[in-house]
Design a protein around this motif. Structure first.
Motif, short mmCIF file in Angstrom:
data_model
loop_
_atom_site.label_atom_id
_atom_site.label_comp_id
_atom_site.label_asym_id
_atom_site.label_seq_id
_atom_site.Cartn_x
_atom_site.Cartn_y
_atom_site.Cartn_z
N SER A 179 3.02 -17.14 -22.23
CA SER A 179 3.68 -15.84 -22.31
C SER A 179 4.80 -15.70 -21.27
CB SER A 179 2.66 -14.72 -22.10
OG SER A 179 1.73 -14.68 -23.17
N PHE A 212 8.41 -16.80 -19.56
CA PHE A 212 9.68 -17.42 -19.89
C PHE A 212 9.87 -18.72 -19.11
CE2 PHE A 212 14.32 -17.89 -19.86
CZ PHE A 212 14.61 -17.69 -21.20
N THR A 213 9.42 -18.73 -17.87
CA THR A 213 9.52 -19.93 -17.04
C THR A 213 8.81 -21.10 -17.70
OG1 THR A 213 9.72 -18.74 -14.95
CG2 THR A 213 8.85 -20.98 -14.85
N LEU A 241 7.77 -21.45 -20.87
CA LEU A 241 8.36 -21.82 -22.15
C LEU A 241 9.64 -22.63 -21.94
CD1 LEU A 241 7.84 -18.46 -24.07
CD2 LEU A 241 6.51 -20.57 -24.31
N GLY A 242 10.44 -22.20 -20.96
CA GLY A 242 11.65 -22.94 -20.65
C GLY A 242 11.37 -24.34 -20.14
N THR A 275 20.92 -24.24 -24.32
CA THR A 275 19.82 -23.54 -23.62
C THR A 275 19.42 -24.30 -22.36
OG1 THR A 275 18.03 -24.65 -24.85
CG2 THR A 275 18.95 -22.65 -25.81
N LEU A 308 17.46 -15.45 -28.52
CA LEU A 308 16.27 -16.05 -27.89
C LEU A 308 15.71 -15.16 -26.79
CD1 LEU A 308 17.41 -19.79 -27.73
CD2 LEU A 308 15.59 -18.84 -29.14
N LEU A 309 16.59 -14.54 -26.01
CA LEU A 309 16.12 -13.63 -24.97
C LEU A 309 15.44 -12.41 -25.60
CD1 LEU A 309 19.12 -13.75 -22.47
CD2 LEU A 309 16.82 -14.65 -22.09
N TYR A 332 12.06 -13.41 -26.74
CA TYR A 332 11.11 -13.47 -25.62
C TYR A 332 10.66 -12.08 -25.21
CZ TYR A 332 8.75 -13.76 -21.33
OH TYR A 332 7.78 -13.59 -20.38
N LEU A 337 7.99 -11.09 -27.39
CA LEU A 337 6.77 -11.81 -27.05
C LEU A 337 6.08 -11.19 -25.84
CD1 LEU A 337 4.82 -14.24 -27.30
CD2 LEU A 337 6.42 -15.53 -25.85
N ALA A 338 6.87 -10.78 -24.85
CA ALA A 338 6.30 -10.19 -23.64
C ALA A 338 5.51 -8.92 -23.98
CB ALA A 338 7.40 -9.88 -22.63
N THR A 380 2.39 -9.76 -25.86
CA THR A 380 1.38 -10.21 -24.91
C THR A 380 0.63 -9.02 -24.32
OG1 THR A 380 2.58 -12.22 -24.34
CG2 THR A 380 1.01 -11.39 -22.71
#
Length: 272
Positions: free
Chosen positions: A67, A69-70, A72-73, A116, A181-182, A185, A188-189, A192
């Protein structure tokens, strides 16, 4: 369709000058080796963190990592370097990469993937050290190593792709994809929070003030756009300096396949 692909940086035939699989200073096999080392390091970091969490009774932290971003990146970096290494090895061996044989949609996906990789790690590093880091160094060696790997070395890996390859500046048409994409995310946040009961990042909590929340979201979006612009400029300068000024057009495979196309492409572009 051909015009759309060209606008998005995936014109056909794809990458005739082998910019995604060559460096202006490193031979192809060495470039491939560097990329596979980066892939091994990032994958090792991910799975070691999972193992550490499991051994210390915190398996939920590994589940929750999907969940963030760090995290997933970082998965993105690992897979990018894995595929980039394979493409580079194939080019070094045969003078033509697997990427050039892929269908156009996958070639387009790779170009966006590259964008990306040279943008989001820098954003992650900036947000972590400017907003999330509390100024107190990490209490354990594991925390220091894991955070340094994910919030500092990620930008080092991105810098490698920016400064040492022969890629062209990412097309401006990629910027909307970064924004999308942002936005995904962000969705997604909040998903979550709805399903697991926590916000991946505390500044996403609307209970702390809607104005503050909007400021963070818009600020991060603006930072992503600025980073994209800076990266575009740095890559343009790198190409101008290495090719137009220093005449270092690149280290190519020892196979004749595509060599005429390489020279024609560089001559026709001439750093417009």
């Amino acid at each position: 369709m051909a015009r759309i692909l060209a606008t998005l940086g995936a014109s056909q035939p794809f990458d005739p000058a082998h910019r995604y699989t060559t460096s202006w200073i490193l031979p192809p096999f060495l470039l491939a080796a560097c990329r596979i080392i980066f892939a091994l390091y990032t994958f090792t970091t991910i799975f070691f963190i999972f193992a550490w969490n499991g051994a210390n009774g915190r398996p939920e932290q590994s589940r929750h990592s999907f969940s963030f971003f760090t995290s997933l990146g970082y998965w993105g970096l690992a897979f990018y370097f894995l595929f980039a290494a394979l493409h580079t090895f194939s080019y070094a061996r045969a003078g033509r990469s697997w990427l050039q044989k892929w269908p156009a949609p996958l070639q387009l996906a790779h170009t966006i993937f590259y964008t990306t990789v040279v943008t989001f790690p820098i954003l992650v590093t900036a947000v972590f050290w400017a907003i999330l880091y509390n100024g107190i160094w990490f209490p354990t060696e594991f925390q220091a190593w894991s955070n340094t790997s994910q919030h500092a070395l990620n930008t080092v890996f991105a810098a490698f792709e920016i400064f040492l390859t022969r890629t062209s500046p990412p097309p401006p048409a990629h910027l909307p994809f970064l924004v999308i994409l942002l936005a995904l995310y962000l969705a997604l946040a909040y998903l979550t929070h709805a399903t697991a009961g926590f916000y991946p990042y505390s500044f996403l909590d609307p209970n702390k003030g809607s104005g503050r929340l909007a400021g963070y979201i818009l600020g991060i979006l603006a930072a992503a756009c600025v980073i994209f612009g800076i990266v575009w400029g740095v890559i343009w300068i790198r190409r101008w300096l290495t090719e137009s000024k220093l005449g270092m057009y690149g280290k190519f495979a020892k196979h004749p396949v595509g060599r005429d196309e390489e020279m024609m492409e560089m001559a026709s572009e001439g750093m417009k």
